[in-house]
Enzyme design. Structure first.
Site, PDB file in Angstrom:
ATOM      1  N   SER A  52      -1.841 -18.261 -61.437  1.00  0.00           N
ATOM      2  CA  SER A  52      -3.199 -17.732 -61.194  1.00  0.00           C
ATOM      3  C   SER A  52      -4.116 -18.130 -62.448  1.00  0.00           C
ATOM      4  O   SER A  52      -5.078 -18.028 -62.647  1.00  0.00           O
ATOM      5  CB  SER A  52      -3.288 -16.016 -61.148  1.00  0.00           C
ATOM      6  OG  SER A  52      -2.592 -15.399 -62.441  1.00  0.00           O
ATOM      7  N   LYS A 139      -4.301 -12.282 -67.608  1.00  0.00           N
ATOM      8  CA  LYS A 139      -5.494 -13.199 -67.351  1.00  0.00           C
ATOM      9  C   LYS A 139      -6.365 -13.186 -68.556  1.00  0.00           C
ATOM     10  O   LYS A 139      -5.816 -12.948 -69.716  1.00  0.00           O
ATOM     11  CB  LYS A 139      -6.262 -12.070 -66.603  1.00  0.00           C
ATOM     12  CG  LYS A 139      -5.714 -11.656 -65.154  1.00  0.00           C
ATOM     13  CD  LYS A 139      -5.398 -12.603 -64.015  1.00  0.00           C
ATOM     14  CE  LYS A 139      -4.710 -11.993 -63.015  1.00  0.00           C
ATOM     15  NZ  LYS A 139      -4.424 -12.988 -61.741  1.00  0.00           N
TER      16      LYS A 139
END
Length: 378
Positions: A52, A139
Site C-alpha cells: 500500500s 500510511k
C-alpha cells in the site's frame, strides 16, 4: 568477636557465585525489561507486509518508528506478555487480558503530525482489541485536524491547495501490448512489483477499449520507461470519472457519491470543533462520535444521535483526527475506505529503513536490497 564471625558468615553467603542457570535467567530478564522500555519509550521496529505504500516503502522493508516525535503514549493495557502485540509469538493465543484498561496519556514530543509525514497508527475500525493493541498500519498523512480535504481527478487538495505528491507515488496503469511479454524481464527488472497476468480484454477496467495488455501499479517515471518498448502500444493511467460512485468508500452513505479518485470535500474533525448534526454530518461523523470519543450509550437512528439517552443536535469533538492515504493510491485501504485516524491511535513517525528483503528475488544474491539499507523515509 561473635558479631565479627556473624558478619564474615553473612559476607561469605552473599559472595557465593551464582549458578549458570541463574546467570542466564538474570540476563534474559534484564534484556526483556530493557527491550520493553526502549520499545515503549523510544522506537520500535516494524516490517512492511503489504504494497500500500509502494514505491516509497516496499514489501519486505524493515524500519524504525520513532515514538519520541509525536510523544510516547502511556500503556492502556498493562496485562500483556512483554514484546508481543495481539498474540503470543507463533500462536493464535491472545497475549493480553483486557481486565484492566488504564487512562491513556501522551508524553511531550518533538513535533505534531505534519502533512506528508509517514505515520504508524493503530487501525481504528478494529474494535475487538484495545486501542493500543489494534493492528499497526502505516500510511502518509494528507489531512490535519480542521482541514477541508478533497481528491479531484486523483490529485489531493487540502484547504483548496494541491498537495505535493510523494516522489515515489504509484498509480495504476493499463499497458496495452501487441502480445504477451516476458513479465519477469519487462516488469520486475524495471521495478514493477505488482502487475496482472496478460489478458485479451479489459473492457470493465478501461471503458470503451477492447485491448490486450496488463494492469500495473507503478510510478510515473517507470510507466514512461515501459512505453519505450516496441511491443507496447500505449500506457494509460487508470482512473474513475467523477460520475462513478464507489459505495464501499467511507462513510458508506448514499448521500455521498464519491470514488477513490474523486473524494470529498470532507472536513476533518478537530478537538474543540463543533458541528451541527445535519443528516450529512450524522453520516460523516456519527461513527466517530460513537466509537472514538469515549461517550457512553451512543445510539444512532437514521439522522438522529442520542448520547446517554439525550438527543443532541450539535457535537464538539474531544480530540484531533487525521486523514491517511497510501502512496500506492489504487491499492491502499486507507481513510478513503474506513475514515479518520484519532490522535490517541497514533503510534509514531517512520524514520528510516534499516533492512530490506525482497520476497520475490530474481536470485539468491538479490535477496537483500542493499540500496535500501539505512534509507531515510521521505
Amino acid at each position: 568477636m561473635a558479631l565479627e564471625k556473624e558478619i564474615n558468615r553473612s559476607t561469605a553467603k552473599s559472595s557465593k557465585p551464582k549458578s549458570a542457570a541463574r546467570e542466564w535467567l538474570d540476563s534474559i530478564v534484564f534484556a526483556v525489561v530493557a527491550a520493553t522500555l526502549i520499545r515503549w519509550l523510544f522506537f520500535e521496529a516494524f516490517t512492511i507486509p503489504t504494497p500500500s505504500m509502494e514505491n516509497s516503502l516496499l514489501v519486505g522493508d524493515f524500519l524504525f518508528v520513532s515514538k519520541l516525535h509525536y510523544g510516547t503514549r502511556t500503556p492502556k493495557t498493562p496485562l500483556q506478555v512483554p514484546l508481543t502485540h495481539q498474540t503470543i509469538w507463533g500462536t493464535s493465543i491472545p497475549s493480553y487480558l483486557d481486565w484492566i484498561q488504564l487512562p491513556q496519556y501522551r508524553l511531550p514530543g518533538f513535533s505534531d503530525v505534519k502533512r506528508g509525514d509517514v505515520v504508524v497508527f493503530n487501525y481504528p475500525p478494529e474494535l475487538q482489541h484495545p486501542v493500543d493493541l489494534r493492528t499497526n498500519y502505516i500510511k502518509r498523512c494528507v489531512g490535519l485536524p480542521g482541514d477541508q480535504l478533497e481528491v479531484r481527478d486523483m490529485q489531493v487538495f487540502a484547504n483548496g491547495q494541491a498537495l505535493e505528491n510523494p516522489v515515489r507515488m504509484e498509480n495504476e496503469y493499463f499497458v496495452s501490448t501487441t502480445t504477451a511479454v516476458n513479465e519477469e524481464k519487462v516488469f520486475r527488472e524495471n521495478g514493477v512489483s505488482e502487475f496482472s497476468g496478460y489478458t485479451e480484454t479489459y473492457n470493465d477496467t478501461i471503458p470503451s477499449n477492447d485491448e490486450s495488455g496488463y494492469l500495473v501499479y507503478t510510478t510515473e517515471a517507470i510507466a514512461a520507461r515501459l512505453k519505450e518498448y516496441d511491443f507496447v502500444k500505449d500506457v494509460r493511467t487508470v482512473k474513475a470519472t467523477k460520475e462513478i460512485s464507489e459505495p464501499s468508500l467511507y462513510p458508506n452513505s448514499p448521500l455521498f457519491r464519491w470514488n477513490r479518485d474523486n473524494y470529498g470535500p470532507v472536513t476533518i474533525p478537530a478537538e474543540g470543533k463543533t458541528v451541527q448534526l445535519t443528516p450529512e454530518n450524522v453520516a460523516m461523523y456519527g461513527e466517530v462520535i460513537k466509537r472514538y470519543e469515549n461517550n457512553e450509550n451512543v445510539v444512532i437512528e437514521g439522522n438522529k444521535v442520542t448520547i446517554d439517552g439525550k438527543a443532541v443536535e450539535q457535537y464538539t469533538f474531544k480530540q484531533d483526527y487525521y486523514f491517511m492515504m497510501g502512496d500506492n493510491r489504487h491499492n491502499s485501504a486507507d481513510s478513503r475506505y474506513w475514515g479518520f485516524v484519532p490522535k490517541d491511535h497514533i503510534v509514531g513517525k517512520a524514520v528510516f529503513v534499516w533492512m530490506s528483503i525482497d520476497p520475490n528475488p530474481t536470485s539468491a544474491l538479490n535477496k537483500i536490497r542493499w540500496n535500501r539499507l539505512f534509507r531515510i523515509i521521505e
